[in-house]
Design a protein around this motif. Structure first.
Motif, PDB file in Angstrom:
ATOM      1  N   GLU A 165       0.693  -1.574  -0.044  1.00  0.00           N
ATOM      2  CA  GLU A 165       0.524   0.151   0.264  1.00  0.00           C
ATOM      3  C   GLU A 165       0.831   1.133  -0.296  1.00  0.00           C
ATOM      4  O   GLU A 165       1.854   0.963   0.955  1.00  0.00           O
ATOM      5  N   VAL A 166       0.371   2.123  -0.952  1.00  0.00           N
ATOM      6  CA  VAL A 166       2.152   3.345  -1.077  1.00  0.00           C
ATOM      7  C   VAL A 166       0.197   4.893  -1.817  1.00  0.00           C
ATOM      8  O   VAL A 166      -0.256   4.292  -2.404  1.00  0.00           O
ATOM      9  N   THR A 167       0.355   5.562  -0.903  1.00  0.00           N
ATOM     10  CA  THR A 167       0.029   6.805  -1.463  1.00  0.00           C
ATOM     11  C   THR A 167       0.890   7.503  -1.409  1.00  0.00           C
ATOM     12  O   THR A 167       1.923   7.762  -1.630  1.00  0.00           O
ATOM     13  N   LEU A 168       0.413   9.104  -2.610  1.00  0.00           N
ATOM     14  CA  LEU A 168       1.830  10.387  -2.252  1.00  0.00           C
ATOM     15  C   LEU A 168       0.850  10.747  -1.961  1.00  0.00           C
ATOM     16  O   LEU A 168      -0.082  11.413  -1.933  1.00  0.00           O
ATOM     17  N   GLN A 169       2.036  11.170  -0.560  1.00  0.00           N
ATOM     18  CA  GLN A 169       2.146  11.991   0.201  1.00  0.00           C
ATOM     19  C   GLN A 169       1.856  13.389   0.020  1.00  0.00           C
ATOM     20  O   GLN A 169       1.146  14.851   0.728  1.00  0.00           O
ATOM     21  N   SER A 170       2.751  14.012  -0.126  1.00  0.00           N
ATOM     22  CA  SER A 170       3.236  14.881  -0.028  1.00  0.00           C
ATOM     23  C   SER A 170       3.882  15.989  -1.629  1.00  0.00           C
ATOM     24  O   SER A 170       5.398  14.940  -2.430  1.00  0.00           O
ATOM     25  N   ALA A 171       4.140  17.410  -1.997  1.00  0.00           N
ATOM     26  CA  ALA A 171       5.533  17.293  -3.244  1.00  0.00           C
ATOM     27  C   ALA A 171       5.719  18.568  -2.095  1.00  0.00           C
ATOM     28  O   ALA A 171       5.159  19.544  -1.202  1.00  0.00           O
ATOM     29  N   ILE A 172       6.583  18.613  -2.765  1.00  0.00           N
ATOM     30  CA  ILE A 172       7.624  19.230  -1.740  1.00  0.00           C
ATOM     31  C   ILE A 172       8.712  20.600  -2.554  1.00  0.00           C
ATOM     32  O   ILE A 172       9.010  19.821  -4.345  1.00  0.00           O
ATOM     33  N   PHE A 173       7.955  22.065  -2.061  1.00  0.00           N
ATOM     34  CA  PHE A 173       8.122  22.465  -3.468  1.00  0.00           C
ATOM     35  C   PHE A 173      10.043  23.608  -2.770  1.00  0.00           C
ATOM     36  O   PHE A 173       9.897  24.185  -1.319  1.00  0.00           O
ATOM     37  N   GLU A 174      11.051  24.249  -3.433  1.00  0.00           N
ATOM     38  CA  GLU A 174      11.456  24.282  -2.797  1.00  0.00           C
ATOM     39  C   GLU A 174      12.066  26.184  -3.528  1.00  0.00           C
ATOM     40  O   GLU A 174      12.264  26.324  -4.307  1.00  0.00           O
ATOM     41  N   VAL A 175      12.029  27.230  -2.767  1.00  0.00           N
ATOM     42  CA  VAL A 175      11.212  28.212  -2.903  1.00  0.00           C
ATOM     43  C   VAL A 175      12.487  29.132  -1.947  1.00  0.00           C
ATOM     44  O   VAL A 175      12.633  28.556  -1.096  1.00  0.00           O
ATOM     45  N   GLN A 176      12.831  30.345  -2.861  1.00  0.00           N
ATOM     46  CA  GLN A 176      13.627  31.190  -1.961  1.00  0.00           C
ATOM     47  C   GLN A 176      12.174  32.341  -0.572  1.00  0.00           C
ATOM     48  O   GLN A 176      13.519  31.511   0.852  1.00  0.00           O
ATOM     49  N   ASP A 177      11.081  31.915  -0.193  1.00  0.00           N
ATOM     50  CA  ASP A 177      10.923  32.417   1.236  1.00  0.00           C
ATOM     51  C   ASP A 177       9.659  31.782   1.069  1.00  0.00           C
ATOM     52  O   ASP A 177       8.525  31.713   0.779  1.00  0.00           O
ATOM     53  N   PRO A 178       9.591  30.398   2.261  1.00  0.00           N
ATOM     54  CA  PRO A 178       8.680  29.707   2.225  1.00  0.00           C
ATOM     55  C   PRO A 178       7.115  30.040   2.601  1.00  0.00           C
ATOM     56  O   PRO A 178       6.191  29.737   2.458  1.00  0.00           O
ATOM     57  N   GLN A 179       7.738  31.226   3.872  1.00  0.00           N
ATOM     58  CA  GLN A 179       6.080  31.328   4.301  1.00  0.00           C
ATOM     59  C   GLN A 179       5.304  32.271   3.174  1.00  0.00           C
ATOM     60  O   GLN A 179       4.246  32.106   3.057  1.00  0.00           O
ATOM     61  N   ALA A 180       5.797  33.198   2.269  1.00  0.00           N
ATOM     62  CA  ALA A 180       5.506  34.367   1.337  1.00  0.00           C
ATOM     63  C   ALA A 180       4.725  33.088   0.361  1.00  0.00           C
ATOM     64  O   ALA A 180       3.286  33.179  -0.021  1.00  0.00           O
ATOM     65  N   ALA A 181       5.092  31.578  -0.335  1.00  0.00           N
ATOM     66  CA  ALA A 181       5.001  31.517  -1.068  1.00  0.00           C
ATOM     67  C   ALA A 181       3.577  30.606  -0.531  1.00  0.00           C
ATOM     68  O   ALA A 181       2.119  30.794  -1.314  1.00  0.00           O
ATOM     69  N   ARG A 182       3.642  29.859   0.872  1.00  0.00           N
ATOM     70  CA  ARG A 182       2.490  29.320   1.343  1.00  0.00           C
ATOM     71  C   ARG A 182       1.490  30.349   1.434  1.00  0.00           C
ATOM     72  O   ARG A 182      -0.005  29.706   0.828  1.00  0.00           O
TER      73      ARG A 182
ATOM     74  N   GLN B  35      -5.939  15.007   1.927  1.00  0.00           N
ATOM     75  CA  GLN B  35      -5.372  14.430   2.634  1.00  0.00           C
ATOM     76  C   GLN B  35      -3.846  14.247   2.096  1.00  0.00           C
ATOM     77  O   GLN B  35      -3.209  13.223   2.925  1.00  0.00           O
ATOM     78  N   GLN B  36      -3.400  15.141   1.558  1.00  0.00           N
ATOM     79  CA  GLN B  36      -2.336  15.492   1.155  1.00  0.00           C
ATOM     80  C   GLN B  36      -1.913  17.157   1.053  1.00  0.00           C
ATOM     81  O   GLN B  36      -1.897  18.077   1.709  1.00  0.00           O
ATOM     82  N   ARG B  37      -0.485  17.175   0.926  1.00  0.00           N
ATOM     83  CA  ARG B  37       0.250  18.347   1.149  1.00  0.00           C
ATOM     84  C   ARG B  37       1.433  19.065   0.333  1.00  0.00           C
ATOM     85  O   ARG B  37       1.794  18.285  -0.431  1.00  0.00           O
ATOM     86  N   PHE B  38       0.866  20.060   0.099  1.00  0.00           N
ATOM     87  CA  PHE B  38       1.850  20.759  -0.120  1.00  0.00           C
ATOM     88  C   PHE B  38       2.860  21.268   0.794  1.00  0.00           C
ATOM     89  O   PHE B  38       2.692  22.260   1.182  1.00  0.00           O
ATOM     90  N   LEU B  39       3.719  21.240   0.842  1.00  0.00           N
ATOM     91  CA  LEU B  39       5.361  21.952   1.372  1.00  0.00           C
ATOM     92  C   LEU B  39       6.073  22.798   0.903  1.00  0.00           C
ATOM     93  O   LEU B  39       6.601  22.100  -0.787  1.00  0.00           O
ATOM     94  N   PHE B  40       7.067  23.143   1.705  1.00  0.00           N
ATOM     95  CA  PHE B  40       7.553  24.238   1.012  1.00  0.00           C
ATOM     96  C   PHE B  40       8.825  25.008   2.078  1.00  0.00           C
ATOM     97  O   PHE B  40       8.549  24.903   2.675  1.00  0.00           O
ATOM     98  N   ARG B  41       9.511  24.827   1.138  1.00  0.00           N
ATOM     99  CA  ARG B  41      11.198  24.692   2.403  1.00  0.00           C
ATOM    100  C   ARG B  41      12.187  25.947   1.374  1.00  0.00           C
ATOM    101  O   ARG B  41      12.431  25.787   0.656  1.00  0.00           O
ATOM    102  N   GLN B  42      12.907  26.498   2.247  1.00  0.00           N
ATOM    103  CA  GLN B  42      13.771  27.665   1.559  1.00  0.00           C
ATOM    104  C   GLN B  42      14.953  26.737   0.798  1.00  0.00           C
ATOM    105  O   GLN B  42      15.301  25.530   1.073  1.00  0.00           O
ATOM    106  N   GLY B  43      15.046  27.728  -0.494  1.00  0.00           N
ATOM    107  CA  GLY B  43      16.243  27.030  -1.926  1.00  0.00           C
ATOM    108  C   GLY B  43      16.126  28.256  -3.012  1.00  0.00           C
ATOM    109  O   GLY B  43      15.143  29.082  -3.241  1.00  0.00           O
ATOM    110  N   GLU B  44      17.305  27.583  -4.051  1.00  0.00           N
ATOM    111  CA  GLU B  44      16.887  28.410  -5.321  1.00  0.00           C
ATOM    112  C   GLU B  44      16.700  28.169  -6.449  1.00  0.00           C
ATOM    113  O   GLU B  44      16.111  28.322  -6.944  1.00  0.00           O
TER     114      GLU B  44
END
Length: 250
Positions: free
Chosen positions: A173-190, A210-219
């Motif tokens: 059993e496998v689900t696609l749980q999260s998409a992770i985006f690398e952005v300059q300003d995670p809070q602003a993107a969210r 039931q899924q998530r879009f997550l934003f982390r700092q990066g270029e």
């Protein structure tokens, strides 16, 4: 505001068949999709219920060149391939594309006209949808595109299962749980995506059902990683790549 769901993620590749083989090596199902007439592209697909991964490649360079001016995904393919085998955008699914189009246009986004799309699946069935794209970006992060399938969610899931496209993965059993985006300003993107698309805010991202879009700092300023939730504890923490796209079991 209409309700939007995470439909799929786009991974650009040169050979969809190689992506199928890579996924098979991780005990994940992936299948040949088909050509996109008029857009110059073709794909392979890996389903996790109604959310899936599209491995998108160029099929016809002449057709692609003709489509670039009018269709954003053809333009993406021309700009990225063959060198940049990356995860890039997500697609959002709506049950009222006309209303969603009007809502996003009213917020000042550069939305394309709604167009019809179709392809033939390997069994020869015509798969149809309506789609629009959003030009531009937010601080470098490309916007999602939006589509509505030619059948409702229940009917589509029933068809996918009857065709053997959405079926249990060898990994269990496998689900696609999260998409992770690398952005300059995670809070602003969210905050920006929350305002545009109506997803609930989390401390590090957005809740899309039931899924998530997550934003982390990066270029990178794009989708960089997809995270699977696996029932098999031996898979947890394992990683693999398709081109420069990162995939991880949790």
């Amino acid at each position: 505001m209409t309700t939007l769901k995470w439909d799929h993620a786009v991974q650009f590749v040169n050979q969809p068949d190689e992506s199928i083989a890579t996924f098979a090596g991780q005990w994940l199902n992936a299948f040949a999709g088909g050509r996109h007439p008029g857009w110059g592209t073709w794909n392979a697909l890996s389903y996790f219920g109604l959310t899936y991964i599209e491995f998108l490649a160029i099929y016809d360079y002449v057709e692609l060149a003709s489509a670039q001016a009018d269709f954003l995904l053809s333009r993406d393919a021309a700009q990225l391939l063959p060198e940049n085998l990356v995860l890039h955008r997500v697609a959002l699914r709506t049950d009222d594309i006309d209303q969603t189009h009007a809502e996003l246009r009213s917020q000042g986004l550069q939305v394309s006209p709604i167009v019809n799309g179709q392809r033939n699946d390997p069994q020869g069935n015509v798969i149809s949808w309506r789609i629009f794209t959003i030009d531009g970006d937010f601080n470098g992060l490309p916007y999602p595109f939006v589509l509505q399938w030619g059948e409702d969610d229940n009917a589509r899931l029933t068809r996918l299962r009857a065709q053997g496209l959405d079926k249990p993965h060898p990994a269990g059993e496998v689900t696609l749980q999260s998409a992770i985006f690398e952005v300059q300003d995670p809070q602003a993107a969210r905050e920006h995506w929350h305002a545009l698309f109506g997803f609930n805010e989390l401390s590090e991202g957005l809740s899309a059902g039931q899924q998530r879009f997550l934003f982390r700092q990066g270029e990178a300023n794009r989708l960089v990683e997809l995270v699977f939730n696996a029932s098999d504890p031996s898979l947890k923490g394992q990683r693999f790549r398709v081109g420069r796209g990162e995939y991880r079991f949790q």
